[in-house]
Write a protein that holds these residues in place. Structure first.
Motif, PDB file in Angstrom:
ATOM      1  N   ILE A  37      39.889  72.696  26.159  1.00 16.24           N
ATOM      2  CA  ILE A  37      40.927  71.393  26.301  1.00 16.24           C
ATOM      3  C   ILE A  37      39.705  70.330  25.544  1.00 16.24           C
ATOM      4  N   LEU A  38      38.824  70.346  27.038  1.00 15.78           N
ATOM      5  CA  LEU A  38      38.204  69.694  27.041  1.00 15.78           C
ATOM      6  C   LEU A  38      37.182  69.603  25.889  1.00 15.78           C
ATOM      7  N   SER A  39      36.588  70.267  25.165  1.00 13.47           N
ATOM      8  CA  SER A  39      35.839  70.490  23.749  1.00 13.47           C
ATOM      9  C   SER A  39      36.771  69.614  23.126  1.00 13.47           C
ATOM     10  N   ASP A  40      37.900  70.152  22.791  1.00 13.61           N
ATOM     11  CA  ASP A  40      38.121  68.940  21.799  1.00 13.61           C
ATOM     12  C   ASP A  40      39.120  67.618  22.433  1.00 13.61           C
ATOM     13  N   LEU A  41      39.020  67.553  23.408  1.00 17.30           N
ATOM     14  CA  LEU A  41      38.819  66.436  24.052  1.00 17.30           C
ATOM     15  C   LEU A  41      37.223  65.689  23.510  1.00 17.30           C
ATOM     16  N   LEU A  58      46.896  62.761  20.929  1.00 16.12           N
ATOM     17  CA  LEU A  58      45.779  64.120  21.438  1.00 16.12           C
ATOM     18  C   LEU A  58      45.008  63.757  22.515  1.00 16.12           C
ATOM     19  N   LYS A  59      44.302  63.076  22.480  1.00 16.09           N
ATOM     20  CA  LYS A  59      43.171  63.025  24.111  1.00 16.09           C
ATOM     21  C   LYS A  59      44.590  62.175  25.038  1.00 16.09           C
ATOM     22  N   GLU A  60      45.633  62.088  25.275  1.00 16.88           N
ATOM     23  CA  GLU A  60      46.571  61.734  25.679  1.00 16.88           C
ATOM     24  C   GLU A  60      46.667  63.106  26.703  1.00 16.88           C
ATOM     25  N   ALA A  61      47.307  64.214  25.845  1.00 15.39           N
ATOM     26  CA  ALA A  61      47.869  65.232  26.406  1.00 15.39           C
ATOM     27  C   ALA A  61      47.111  65.687  26.814  1.00 15.39           C
ATOM     28  N   PHE A  62      45.135  66.000  25.975  1.00 13.53           N
ATOM     29  CA  PHE A  62      44.068  66.637  26.784  1.00 13.53           C
ATOM     30  C   PHE A  62      44.014  66.432  28.716  1.00 13.53           C
ATOM     31  N   SER A 117      47.577  71.383  25.627  1.00 11.67           N
ATOM     32  CA  SER A 117      46.904  71.547  24.406  1.00 11.67           C
ATOM     33  C   SER A 117      47.408  71.159  23.160  1.00 11.67           C
ATOM     34  N   ALA A 118      46.464  71.142  21.787  1.00 11.94           N
ATOM     35  CA  ALA A 118      47.128  70.607  20.887  1.00 11.94           C
ATOM     36  C   ALA A 118      48.267  70.987  20.722  1.00 11.94           C
ATOM     37  N   ARG A 119      48.156  72.146  20.874  1.00  6.48           N
ATOM     38  CA  ARG A 119      50.213  73.282  20.508  1.00  6.48           C
ATOM     39  C   ARG A 119      51.139  72.291  21.070  1.00  6.48           C
TER      40      ARG A 119
END
Length: 366
Positions: free
Chosen positions: A133-137, A168-172, A177-179
């Motif tokens: 998650i941190l990587s995706d953020l 997406l940012k809010e979810a992370f 997850s993006a899923r």
């Protein structure tokens, strides 16, 4: 089909032992972190009873199963998204796979070191999920910086992308997850282009001890993993990596007898391979003739010409018709001629969506 499932997990959870059993490729396995630095890729056959039954029916000169790839990725630790351990390298390897098989330790053994000092499956899962998650953020924040300028200028595409990235940012930031984020089909196309780690489908693999392989319900760690996975609508497969490495060396009746002694109907590896295949959205069609009975992998939703192209590009380019019969109908008829007489063989055109288990003869002209 060049799709691969990546095997991930904390150090010392049994990933490489499991990978060795799957592929018998001999990936290095040892009782210390980071023993697997470069990802190991292995091709594995997909177990399918239908192929054997078709072989017995047709009696071909050879039988060819279908296969796909597993990638063994070295253990991730807390802080991987910031480069801890060999984090950046491992995360880039995960980015290259299409689905994730998350191996989780579900056994206690004082002789095998746990990276955090105690066995806690949910904590282990959350450790890895958080790093992804941190990587995706970080990915989303970088993209947001570029897109926001265009969005302020009322650029239509930039505004649409800005909304997606913000969601997406809010979810992370909430640890999701993006899923878990719902998007329209059109929005999903853009999300896919971001190559987010947490967009990839996940299968959890609970690695149990030899004593508990036949009594999965009695393992409290397994129950914890199942409860966590249910919140993500994810599947859980139970394996004992140590036993699977022994089973992998056996064949035929010897293998079946060993499974019966353990009180197991199907090996954990066979379950894992099938579940991973399905997780990748893959299915199988067959070709059956005197020379060869063969299983072919295709992506669910593909049409007949595309599936023909898997065999050879000329088949797709010159596609005319697909002579098709369902596996069950062919087996029930006892032969292709009997299936034709029963009206079970169909001639399908370019718009036909191939189904799992179809037995097909492609007609083409180049």
């Amino acid at each position: 089909m060049a799709l691969t499932a990546g095997i991930v997990g904390l150090p010392n959870v049994g990933k490489s032992t499991l990978f060795n059993a799957i592929t018998q490729a001999g990936a290095e396995s040892a009782n210390y972190p980071f023993c697997t630095i470069d990802p190991n890729v292995g091709i594995v056959e997909v177990p399918d009873d239908r192929l054997q039954n078709l072989t017995e029916l047709v009696q071909p000169k050879k039988t060819v199963p279908t296969a796909f790839e597993f990638t063994d990725i070295a253990g991730i630790v807390k802080g991987a998204s910031k480069g801890e351990g060999l984090g950046n390298k491992f995360l880039s390897h995960i980015r290259q796979v299409d689905a994730i098989c998350h191996v989780v330790r579900a056994f206690a053994d004082d002789n095998i070191t746990h990276v955090s000092g105690k066995v806690d499956p949910v904590s282990d899962i959350e450790t890895i999920n958080l790093e992804l998650i941190l990587s995706d953020l970080e990915t989303v924040e970088k993209r947001l910086t570029r897109v926001s300028k265009l969005a302020k200028q009322k650029d239509k595409e930039a505004v649409a992308e800005f909304d997606i990235l913000s969601k997406l940012k809010e979810a992370f930031e909430a640890g999701k997850s993006a899923r878990s984020v719902e998007f329209t089909d059109e929005q999903q196309k853009l999300v896919k282009q971001l190559h987010l780690l947490t967009s990839k489908p996940v299968l959890y693999v609970a690695n149990v001890s030899e004593d508990e392989v036949a009594d999965q319900d009695g393992n409290e760690y397994v129950q914890q993993i199942r409860e966590f996975a249910s919140g993500e609508n994810a599947e859980v497969i139970i394996v004992c990596a140590k036993i699977e490495s022994e089973i992998a060396e056996l064949e035929g009746e010897e293998k079946q007898m060993f499974l019966e002694e353990l009180g197991i109907k199907e090996s954990g590896l066979d379950q894992l391979i099938k579940a991973s295949y399905s997780l990748l959205g893959l299915a199988t069609y067959f070709t059956a003739g005197e020379q060869e009975v063969r299983a072919w992998t295709f992506k669910k939703g593909m049409k007949a010409p595309e599936c023909a192209g898997i065999i050879h590009t000329d088949f797709e380019r010159g596609f005319i018709r697909a002579e098709t019969v369902a596996y069950e109908d062919l087996l029930a008829g006892g032969s292709m001629s009997a299936a034709k007489e029963a009206g079970k063989v169909r001639l399908e055109g370019k718009d036909y969506v191939v189904k799992d288990g179809d037995v097909i003869h492609f007609r083409f002209n180049v």
